[in-house]
Write a protein that holds these residues in place. Structure first.
Motif, short mmCIF file in Angstrom:
data_model
loop_
_atom_site.label_atom_id
_atom_site.label_comp_id
_atom_site.label_asym_id
_atom_site.label_seq_id
_atom_site.Cartn_x
_atom_site.Cartn_y
_atom_site.Cartn_z
N LEU A 2 1.23 -1.56 0.26
CA LEU A 2 -0.51 -0.04 0.21
C LEU A 2 0.99 1.10 -0.04
CD1 LEU A 2 -2.58 1.39 0.47
CD2 LEU A 2 -2.65 1.17 2.47
N THR A 3 0.32 2.07 -1.32
CA THR A 3 0.79 3.73 -1.12
C THR A 3 -0.25 4.24 -0.56
OG1 THR A 3 2.80 2.84 -2.22
CG2 THR A 3 2.59 5.36 -1.81
N VAL A 4 0.05 4.97 0.39
CA VAL A 4 -0.62 6.36 0.55
C VAL A 4 -0.34 7.78 0.81
CG1 VAL A 4 -2.87 7.09 2.70
CG2 VAL A 4 -1.61 4.78 2.75
N LEU A 5 -0.84 8.01 -0.16
CA LEU A 5 -0.21 9.74 -0.74
C LEU A 5 -1.45 10.99 0.28
CD1 LEU A 5 0.19 8.83 -4.15
CD2 LEU A 5 1.86 9.41 -2.74
N ILE A 6 -0.43 11.63 0.96
CA ILE A 6 -1.55 12.39 2.27
C ILE A 6 -1.41 14.36 1.24
CG2 ILE A 6 -1.95 13.50 3.81
CD1 ILE A 6 -1.80 10.70 5.29
N ASP A 7 -1.65 14.78 0.86
CA ASP A 7 -1.28 16.08 0.34
C ASP A 7 -2.50 16.81 0.79
OD1 ASP A 7 -0.18 18.12 -1.44
OD2 ASP A 7 -0.74 16.82 -2.65
N ARG A 23 1.36 5.47 12.92
CA ARG A 23 0.87 4.47 14.54
C ARG A 23 0.57 3.25 14.07
NH1 ARG A 23 2.77 9.92 16.21
NH2 ARG A 23 -0.52 9.85 16.19
N HIS A 24 -1.28 3.83 13.71
CA HIS A 24 -2.37 2.98 13.60
C HIS A 24 -1.92 1.54 12.63
CE1 HIS A 24 -6.39 1.61 13.92
NE2 HIS A 24 -6.14 1.55 12.84
N TRP A 25 -0.84 2.42 11.67
CA TRP A 25 -1.26 1.33 10.70
C TRP A 25 0.73 0.37 10.71
CZ3 TRP A 25 -3.79 3.24 5.65
CH2 TRP A 25 -4.99 3.29 5.68
N GLY A 26 1.29 0.96 11.58
CA GLY A 26 2.43 0.60 11.54
C GLY A 26 3.06 0.61 10.38
N LEU A 27 3.31 1.58 9.78
CA LEU A 27 4.21 2.49 8.59
C LEU A 27 4.88 3.57 8.36
CD1 LEU A 27 1.10 1.78 5.92
CD2 LEU A 27 2.29 0.56 6.46
N ALA A 81 8.36 -2.32 1.05
CA ALA A 81 7.54 -2.08 2.09
C ALA A 81 6.09 -1.55 1.76
CB ALA A 81 8.53 -0.79 2.98
N SER A 82 5.05 -1.17 2.28
CA SER A 82 4.20 -0.15 2.34
C SER A 82 4.75 1.30 2.68
CB SER A 82 2.78 -0.58 3.17
OG SER A 82 2.29 -1.81 2.84
N VAL A 83 4.17 2.56 2.25
CA VAL A 83 4.42 3.66 3.21
C VAL A 83 3.85 4.62 3.01
CG1 VAL A 83 5.75 4.45 0.83
CG2 VAL A 83 6.93 5.15 2.68
N ILE A 84 3.81 5.82 3.40
CA ILE A 84 2.67 7.31 3.20
C ILE A 84 3.88 7.70 2.93
CG2 ILE A 84 1.28 8.52 4.91
CD1 ILE A 84 0.65 5.89 6.81
#
Length: 170
Positions: A2-7, A23-27, A81-84
């Motif tokens: 998973l890649t979470v992109l926050i803008d 913290r919640h998802w451990g990413l 790895a998944s990342v934010i």
């Protein structure tokens, strides 16, 4: 993966939201603030998300030394790895396409009223004040320009609580 992109614009609460989600998802969370190449570097950092942070085999980024106003050391990221990834410029058509090559993608836009955003940003970093208008102009261009794309979620960080606006397409 998973890649979470926050803008979202400065002071909207992107970092707060990203850190809580991490913290919640451990990413791990990658902050564009770590590598914007100076106060005029929003467009360059958006390109670095695509070319460096989300690189398929050698992801990472070159930190920016804000004190000496120059590039600093390279930070490696785990390609499996998944990342934010959070920061103004994180969500573009190109970053979404690159993230889709990695796997699943979630895009988020964090928002808050302009006066509140400015107050939060300047409380966090008083040295930002001389650069506020210059940076705000880059933000306006980013959100109005061809790089602006719809997102999956809009989060309102106006108050102490997160206001979920759902799957919006805007």
């Amino acid at each position: 993966m998973l890649t979470v992109l926050i803008d979202g614009p400065s002071g909207s609460g992107k970092s707060t939201f990203a850190e809580a989600l991490g913290r919640h998802w451990g990413l791990p969370v990658v902050h564009l603030d770590s590598f914007y190449p100076g106060w005029s570097g929003l467009v360059a950092a958006a390109a670095m998300v695509v070319d460096d942070v989300l690189h398929p085999s050698h992801p990472g980024y070159r930190r920016w030394d804000w004190v000496d106003n120059r590039p600093a050391g390279w930070v490696d990221l785990d390609p499996g790895a998944s990342v934010i990834v959070e920061g103004v410029g994180a969500v573009t058509g190109a970053s979404i396409s690159r993230a889709e090559e990695r796997g699943d993608v979630l895009t988020v836009r964090v928002c808050a009223p302009a006066a509140l955003r400015r107050r939060r940003a300047l409380e966090r970093d008083p040295g930002f004040e001389p650069w506020w208008e210059m940076w705000a102009a880059q933000e306006r261009e980013h959100f109005a320009g061809p790089g602006h794309v719809p997102v999956h979620l809009r989060i309102d960080m106006s108050g102490g609580n997160w206001g979920y606006r759902g799957l919006s397409g805007t």
